[in-house]
Design an enzyme around this catalytic site. Structure first.
Site, PDB file in Angstrom:
ATOM      1  N   ASP A 248      33.415  14.477  27.803  1.00  0.00           N
ATOM      2  CA  ASP A 248      32.851  13.708  26.702  1.00  0.00           C
ATOM      3  C   ASP A 248      31.365  14.022  26.515  1.00  0.00           C
ATOM      4  OD1 ASP A 248      33.462  11.302  24.959  1.00  0.00           O
ATOM      5  OD2 ASP A 248      31.736  10.529  26.044  1.00  0.00           O
ATOM      6  N   GLU A 288      33.702  18.495  24.623  1.00  0.00           N
ATOM      7  CA  GLU A 288      33.495  17.924  23.298  1.00  0.00           C
ATOM      8  C   GLU A 288      32.168  18.489  22.813  1.00  0.00           C
ATOM      9  OE1 GLU A 288      32.983  13.780  20.825  1.00  0.00           O
ATOM     10  OE2 GLU A 288      32.332  13.842  22.906  1.00  0.00           O
TER      11      GLU A 288
HETATM   12  C1  GLC Z   1      32.687  10.831  22.371  1.00  0.00           C
HETATM   13  C2  GLC Z   1      34.023  10.157  22.231  1.00  0.00           C
HETATM   14  C3  GLC Z   1      33.839   8.932  21.400  1.00  0.00           C
HETATM   15  C4  GLC Z   1      32.877   8.013  22.112  1.00  0.00           C
HETATM   16  C5  GLC Z   1      31.567   8.715  22.409  1.00  0.00           C
HETATM   17  C6  GLC Z   1      30.742   7.963  23.402  1.00  0.00           C
HETATM   18  O1  GLC Z   1      32.204  11.252  21.142  1.00  0.00           O
HETATM   19  O2  GLC Z   1      34.956  11.046  21.693  1.00  0.00           O
HETATM   20  O3  GLC Z   1      35.053   8.296  21.163  1.00  0.00           O
HETATM   21  O4  GLC Z   1      32.630   6.898  21.309  1.00  0.00           O
HETATM   22  O5  GLC Z   1      31.793   9.981  22.991  1.00  0.00           O
HETATM   23  O6  GLC Z   1      31.344   8.038  24.665  1.00  0.00           O
END
Ligand code: GLC
Length: 549
Positions: A248, A288
């Site tokens: 993440d 991500e």
């Molecule tokens: C990432 C996740 C999202 C979350 C954010 C903070 O973007 O995909 O769902 O709100 O991180 O952890």
């Protein structure tokens, strides 16, 4: 709106996947057939190599919304476990489970209160082990979501940290006497959620930095203790035999005066995490990405950082891209991605828990989301299917955490009152059209999204060209016709797609000298030899996948 259905052509993939005899249909010119490999054996071979993630199809699961085994209205690990046969049958090779650790759920589990446990509503560590071992027995790998940038404010580290400036966890978070700090540059341009990135903790009389909700304090990666503690959390799950992580917002770990995105100390941390994974055989991890233009920063040498990073340039912006009638615009992000080091490849999506359902993004135009999905399954990159996208799941309207909940509604298994998801009312209301958009109905409808996905997954399976093969995009003389080849060894596949949603097009692909007519595996386009060129005819918003020599 349902897409036009051309059963004989779509069924050809089942034929060539060995499910029916492989003959051309009667409504098109005779199509040659080429010797087929044993695709099941090929799939087993390809998925058994360290490069397995480049051949795999992943499936993202919101555990809370997938299947409820104990009748509390909340999906759980035993529920996921009971659906492994469904996933196997669909053609899924690996799962990404959204966060399943204990959490006050201020950000749907992305606010972790304990890295070494399972949220009680999802089950126990024993349930997790059982899911993992059943998944592995069925040849399905499992990635966990690893949320390292921040914890929940309920995590024991923060509960301790906020009490004083001297406790053992005092520097685990990013503290300041004022609502800002000159060495935390991004603190001045604001948080992702809410109006300030700094919140006062009265007990300590200091502000803590949070890039996301106030309940998600950022960890301080300048502290060696934080580096050690979070790597230990990763090791905890590696030792339980998970196959990798979806990391993440990993680019945001370390803050500096001038930037907070992939600064050198963050890169150094990622390399440590990768070294940890490399201590176990055939592990992989996907980032991500926070950059929609390029994922280059995530791969390092190709073997010392991420195996994959999400291509959100296509993934989150495809609604606009697919509206364009320019084939060159659609191809561009995939062509650009070819510069990444060997071993690294993008992860391709058309949906996730953070964005609207594909149905919404496509403005309800089925041919648009289907063509976008087809690209993710045939262009270079690892497809990640968001649960329910294989059904064209419609959005919900209820909001419990935030607006993203519209794409986090329960999976729809059948048309019964609780749709096979639960025996009681679900934690969040079902999405629209639940009586017709569900697994049970779509399995029996050859025109459904489910059948579309299943056939494409079968076509992709065990064909090396779609995993690690080369990409060649050739410009047609008609700019709305997309033509590309994926090749590996002695196998070449051609994908053609029309970006025009109104008219049939015929175009020439210059310099593509087919050694013979193409064998159509999917769709209804035609691809024929035309002297030293090839000729393509495609109906509006349609496509074809061919095997050529
Ligand atoms: C990432 C996740 C999202 C979350 C954010 C903070 O973007 O995909 O769902 O709100 O991180 O952890």
């Amino acid at each position: 709106m349902r897409d036009r259905w051309r059963a004989p052509f779509h069924l050809s993939v089942l034929m060539c996947a060995g499910l029916l005899s492989c003959k051309s249909d009667s409504t098109s010119a005779p199509s040659p057939t080429y010797p087929e490999k044993d695709h099941a054996a090929e799939a087993a071979r390809l998925l058994g190599t360290p490069d397995w993630y480049r051949h795999a199809v992943f499936y993202e699961i919101d555990v809370r919304s997938f299947s409820d085994s104990n009748g509390d209205g909340i999906g759980d690990l035993q529920g996921v476990r009971s659906k492994l046969p469904y996933l196997k049958d669909l053609g899924v090779d690996a799962l990404w489970l959204m966060p399943i650790m204990p959490s006050p759920f201020k950000d749907s589990g992305y606010d972790v209160a304990d890295y070494d446990a399972i949220a009680k509503e999802y089950g126990t560590l024993a349930d997790f082990d059982a899911l993992l071992s059943d998944a592995h027995a069925q040849g399905i790998r499992v990635f966990m979501d690893l949320v390292l940038n921040h914890t929940s404010d309920q995590h024991a580290w923060f509960q301790d940290s906020k009490t004083s400036k001297t406790n053992p966890h005092a520097d685990y978070y990013v503290w300041s006497d004022t609502a800002g700090r000159s060495d935390v540059g991004c603190g001045t341009y604001g948080p992702q959620f809410g109006s300030s990135a700094w919140t006062l903790a009265p007990e300590r009389n200091q502000y803590y930095f949070h890039r996301f909700y106030p309940g998600q304090p950022d960890l301080n990666y300048k502290s060696p203790d934080v580096v050690a503690a979070t790597l230990a959390a990763a090791k905890f799950w590696m030792d339980r035999n998970v196959d990798g992580f979806r990391c993440d917002v990993i680019a945001l770990l370390v803050e500096t005066a001038t930037g907070c995105d992939m600064v050198p100390d963050t890169v150094a941390y990622i390399k440590k995490l990768r070294a940890l994974l490399d201590g176990y055989p055939n592990r992989a991890m996907v980032a991500e990405s926070t950059n929609f233009t390029t994922t280059a920063a995530y791969y390092g040498s190709g073997s010392d950082m991420f195996s994959m990073a999400f291509d959100f340039g296509f993934g989150y912006l495809w609604g606009g891209v697919m509206k364009s009638t320019s084939a060159a615009d659609v191809a561009k992000p995939f062509v650009n991605a070819q510069q990444y080091p060997k071993g690294a490849q993008e992860a391709l999506v058309i949906g996730s828990h953070d964005v609207a359902r594909a149905y919404t993004t496509a403005n309800h135009v089925q041919s648009r989301w289907r063509r976008a999905a087809l690209l993710t399954l045939t262009m270079p990159g690892t497809p990640f299917i968001y649960y329910g996208d294989e059904l064209g799941l419609r959005p919900g309207t209820q909001v419990i955490v935030d607006g993203r909940d519209t794409a986090r509604t329960p999976m729809l298994w059948d048309a019964s009152p609780n749709h096979g998801f639960s025996t009681v009312a679900p934690w969040i209301a079902y999405g629209a059209e639940a009586d017709t958009i569900n697994v049970d109905v779509e399995k029996n409808d050859p025109t459904s999204d489910y059948v579309f996905y299943k056939q494409l997954l079968a076509l992709r399976r065990g064909r090396e060209a779609f995993g690690t093969g080369t990409l060649k995009v050739v410009a047609a003389d008609d700019p709305s016709i997309l033509y590309f080849e994926r090749a590996s060894g002695d196998e070449t596949y051609v994908v053609v797609m029309s970006m025009d949603e109104s008219d049939t097009h015929t175009g020439t692909i210059p310099g593509v000298s087919l050694p013979g007519d193409a064998q159509r595996l999917f769709g209804d386009a035609t691809l024929t030899r035309n002297g030293v060129d090839a000729s393509v005819t495609i109906n509006a918003a349609s496509y074809g996948i061919f095997r050529v020599r």
